[in-house]
Design a protein around this motif. Sequence first.
Motif, mmCIF file in Angstrom:
data_model
loop_
_atom_site.group_PDB
_atom_site.id
_atom_site.type_symbol
_atom_site.label_atom_id
_atom_site.label_comp_id
_atom_site.label_asym_id
_atom_site.label_seq_id
_atom_site.Cartn_x
_atom_site.Cartn_y
_atom_site.Cartn_z
ATOM 1 N N ARG A 149 11.811 -15.280 -13.521
ATOM 2 C CA ARG A 149 10.811 -14.557 -14.316
ATOM 3 C C ARG A 149 11.252 -14.512 -15.776
ATOM 4 O O ARG A 149 10.479 -14.766 -16.688
ATOM 5 C CB ARG A 149 10.610 -13.149 -13.763
ATOM 6 N N GLU A 161 9.377 -16.121 -19.044
ATOM 7 C CA GLU A 161 9.029 -15.347 -20.242
ATOM 8 C C GLU A 161 9.612 -15.995 -21.489
ATOM 9 O O GLU A 161 8.934 -16.134 -22.507
ATOM 10 C CB GLU A 161 9.533 -13.910 -20.107
ATOM 11 N N ASN A 206 0.527 -15.922 -10.153
ATOM 12 C CA ASN A 206 0.920 -14.517 -10.336
ATOM 13 C C ASN A 206 1.882 -14.338 -11.504
ATOM 14 O O ASN A 206 1.773 -13.369 -12.264
ATOM 15 C CB ASN A 206 1.531 -13.955 -9.048
ATOM 16 N N GLU A 207 2.825 -15.253 -11.645
ATOM 17 C CA GLU A 207 3.760 -15.165 -12.770
ATOM 18 C C GLU A 207 3.022 -15.289 -14.098
ATOM 19 O O GLU A 207 3.316 -14.562 -15.047
ATOM 20 C CB GLU A 207 4.836 -16.245 -12.649
ATOM 21 N N GLU A 245 1.255 -11.990 -14.828
ATOM 22 C CA GLU A 245 2.200 -10.940 -15.229
ATOM 23 C C GLU A 245 2.737 -11.179 -16.641
ATOM 24 O O GLU A 245 2.894 -10.232 -17.416
ATOM 25 C CB GLU A 245 3.350 -10.839 -14.220
ATOM 26 N N LYS A 252 0.048 -10.239 -19.050
ATOM 27 C CA LYS A 252 -0.025 -8.781 -19.202
ATOM 28 C C LYS A 252 1.054 -8.297 -20.167
ATOM 29 O O LYS A 252 0.838 -7.350 -20.918
ATOM 30 C CB LYS A 252 0.142 -8.093 -17.851
ATOM 31 N N LEU A 253 2.197 -8.947 -20.151
ATOM 32 C CA LEU A 253 3.310 -8.568 -21.014
ATOM 33 C C LEU A 253 3.076 -8.972 -22.471
ATOM 34 O O LEU A 253 3.310 -8.191 -23.387
ATOM 35 C CB LEU A 253 4.598 -9.214 -20.489
ATOM 36 N N TYR A 289 -5.358 -11.895 -19.924
ATOM 37 C CA TYR A 289 -4.809 -12.147 -18.599
ATOM 38 C C TYR A 289 -5.916 -12.418 -17.586
ATOM 39 O O TYR A 289 -5.742 -13.207 -16.660
ATOM 40 C CB TYR A 289 -3.828 -11.053 -18.149
ATOM 41 N N ASN A 322 -6.250 -15.883 -15.556
ATOM 42 C CA ASN A 322 -6.458 -15.840 -14.115
ATOM 43 C C ASN A 322 -7.660 -16.700 -13.726
ATOM 44 O O ASN A 322 -7.595 -17.469 -12.768
ATOM 45 C CB ASN A 322 -6.652 -14.392 -13.648
#
Length: 134
Positions: free
Chosen positions: A4, A8, A100-101, A104, A107-108, A115, A119
């Motif tokens: 993760r 990022e 999913n990663e 997320e 979102k960050l 997001y 998606n």
Amino acid sequence: MKRRTAREKAVQCLFQIDMADVSMEAALELVMEDSEEDASYLHFLVKGVLDRLQEIDAEIQKYLRGWRLDRIANVDRAILRLAFFEIMFEEDIPDKVALNEAIEIAKLFSDEQSYRYINGVLSSYLKARQTANA
């Protein structure tokens, strides 16, 4: 380094390369500043995206619905490029994990609209890919 965290940092590198036209090495050095963590997976991700950038961008463009890739936010473009790379070329990463990663990370680094858009783009691509493989 956890995957993760590598993802990022990969988005941060891809963003820098896209925005400031810095080299991959310079971007990696900036995001790893003062870190002793193993950056091999991070390096693999960034190099993989850059090596296949034209192919990845062409595939992303097919699913943008009314947008051009150069018109979406740079951070969203970096997230999509990374996710498409993992889905298209990394057989050991399940598609749902890459999706999913990406959500997320969006979102960050992005906002709620972004997001959801990411998606939608990724879900459309995965649906089309599943249909083609059926």
